[in-house]
Design an enzyme around this catalytic site. Structure first.
Site, PDB file in Angstrom:
ATOM      1  CG  HIS A 172      -9.681  -3.994   8.488  1.00 19.54           C
ATOM      2  ND1 HIS A 172      -8.708  -4.405   9.263  1.00 19.54           N
ATOM      3  CD2 HIS A 172     -10.666  -4.870   8.453  1.00 19.54           C
ATOM      4  CE1 HIS A 172      -8.934  -5.628   9.679  1.00 19.54           C
ATOM      5  NE2 HIS A 172     -10.194  -5.987   9.109  1.00 19.54           N
ATOM      6  CG  MET A 183       1.162  -5.722  11.929  1.00 18.54           C
ATOM      7  SD  MET A 183      -0.542  -5.954  11.221  1.00 18.54           S
ATOM      8  CE  MET A 183      -0.923  -7.441  12.067  1.00 18.54           C
ATOM      9  CG  ASN A 238      -2.276  -0.862   0.910  1.00 14.21           C
ATOM     10  OD1 ASN A 238      -3.099  -0.380   0.298  1.00 14.21           O
ATOM     11  ND2 ASN A 238      -2.129  -2.061   1.598  1.00 14.21           N
TER      12      ASN A 238
HETATM   13  C1  GRF Z   1      -3.202  -4.820   4.087  1.00 20.36           C
HETATM   14  O1  GRF Z   1      -4.093  -5.671   3.619  1.00 20.36           O
HETATM   15  C2  GRF Z   1      -4.151  -3.684   5.002  1.00 20.36           C
HETATM   16  O2  GRF Z   1      -5.530  -3.572   4.719  1.00 20.36           O
HETATM   17  C3  GRF Z   1      -3.753  -4.448   6.378  1.00 20.36           C
HETATM   18  O3  GRF Z   1      -2.592  -4.853   6.331  1.00 20.36           O
HETATM   19  C4  GRF Z   1      -2.113  -5.217   4.801  1.00 20.36           C
HETATM   20  C5  GRF Z   1      -0.695  -4.441   4.580  1.00 20.36           C
HETATM   21  O4  GRF Z   1      -0.540  -4.918   3.395  1.00 20.36           O
HETATM   22  N1  GRF Z   1      -4.201  -3.485   7.281  1.00 20.36           N
HETATM   23  P1  GRF Z   1       1.008  -4.268   2.865  1.00 20.36           P
HETATM   24  O5  GRF Z   1       1.967  -4.158   3.890  1.00 20.36           O
HETATM   25  O6  GRF Z   1       0.521  -2.803   2.187  1.00 20.36           O
HETATM   26  O7  GRF Z   1       1.244  -4.958   1.729  1.00 20.36           O
END
Ligand code: GRF
Length: 194
Positions: free
Chosen positions: A108, A89, A16
């Site tokens: 999320h 997290m 992301n």
């Molecule tokens: C994503 O699926 C987000 O929705 C969740 O954690 C994941 C993070 O993925 N909160 P990334 O590290 O951005 O690949």
């Protein structure tokens, strides 16, 4: 014109984060990555993009307040106005929440309030739902609670494995998060003050 500055908080892969960085029309400039996991691959991504990183191990601090005070100092030094959680997290506590009230967003991988917490995709898959999706919301002190800004559905196909479902959900995330960020930043929409 200079764009408003933002920080991404992440603990893992950073897909992301990467999607935001690759979005040419992003209405703000990501100037900082805050990461609580020294082994996370998002750190390398940020370095490649030339984004300042602040990596810290929360266990090294006496408590959450001390840890967040340190984070707050760094985000303020970087003149950050918005914070985007992307796979961070850790629950954000009052020290950061009060300083950035209405200015912290989270993404999320479910249609909240369904399947909050860890492994939302696995939870939905195992529950056998036909439709799941993605939510972008303002955060509050709860776990994946806080006012919802936008949601997008993703159908669970009969032939889906958890992996293929995850792939399609993340594709939606990578489009939805930059879109919502732009809406929120441009409208300067503050929560709970409208
Ligand atoms: C994503 O699926 C987000 O929705 C969740 O954690 C994941 C993070 O993925 N909160 P990334 O590290 O951005 O690949």
């Amino acid at each position: 014109m200079n764009k408003v500055k933002a920080a991404v908080f992440a603990s893992g892969t950073g897909s992301n984060f990467e999607a935001m960085m690759n979005c040419k029309e992003l209405a703000c400039e990501i100037v900082l990555l805050v990461c609580d996991n020294p082994g996370a691959s998002v750190i390398e991504k940020a370095t490649d993009f030339g984004v300042q990183t602040f990596v810290l191990n929360p266990k090294a601090f006496k408590d959450k307040h001390v840890y967040e005070t340190e984070v707050l100092q760094v985000v303020r030094e970087s003149e950050v106005e918005w914070i985007f959680l992307a796979g961070f997290m850790r629950l954000v506590g009052p020290t950061l929440l009060n300083a950035y009230q209405g200015k912290i967003l989270n993404i999320h991988p479910s249609l909240l309030p369904a399947f909050p917490g860890k492994d939302a995709i696995g939870q939905a898959y195992r529950a056998g739902v036909e439709v799941t999706g993605v939510t972008v919301h303002y955060i509050d002190e709860g776990m994946d609670t806080g006012p919802i800004i936008a949601q997008k559905q993703v159908e669970v196909l009969p032939e889906d494995t958890e992996e293929t479902l995850k792939y399609r959900i993340q594709k939606v995330e990578h489009e939805l998060y930059p879109e919502v960020i732009n809406q929120v930043v441009r409208m300067k929409r503050l929560w709970p003050v409208e």
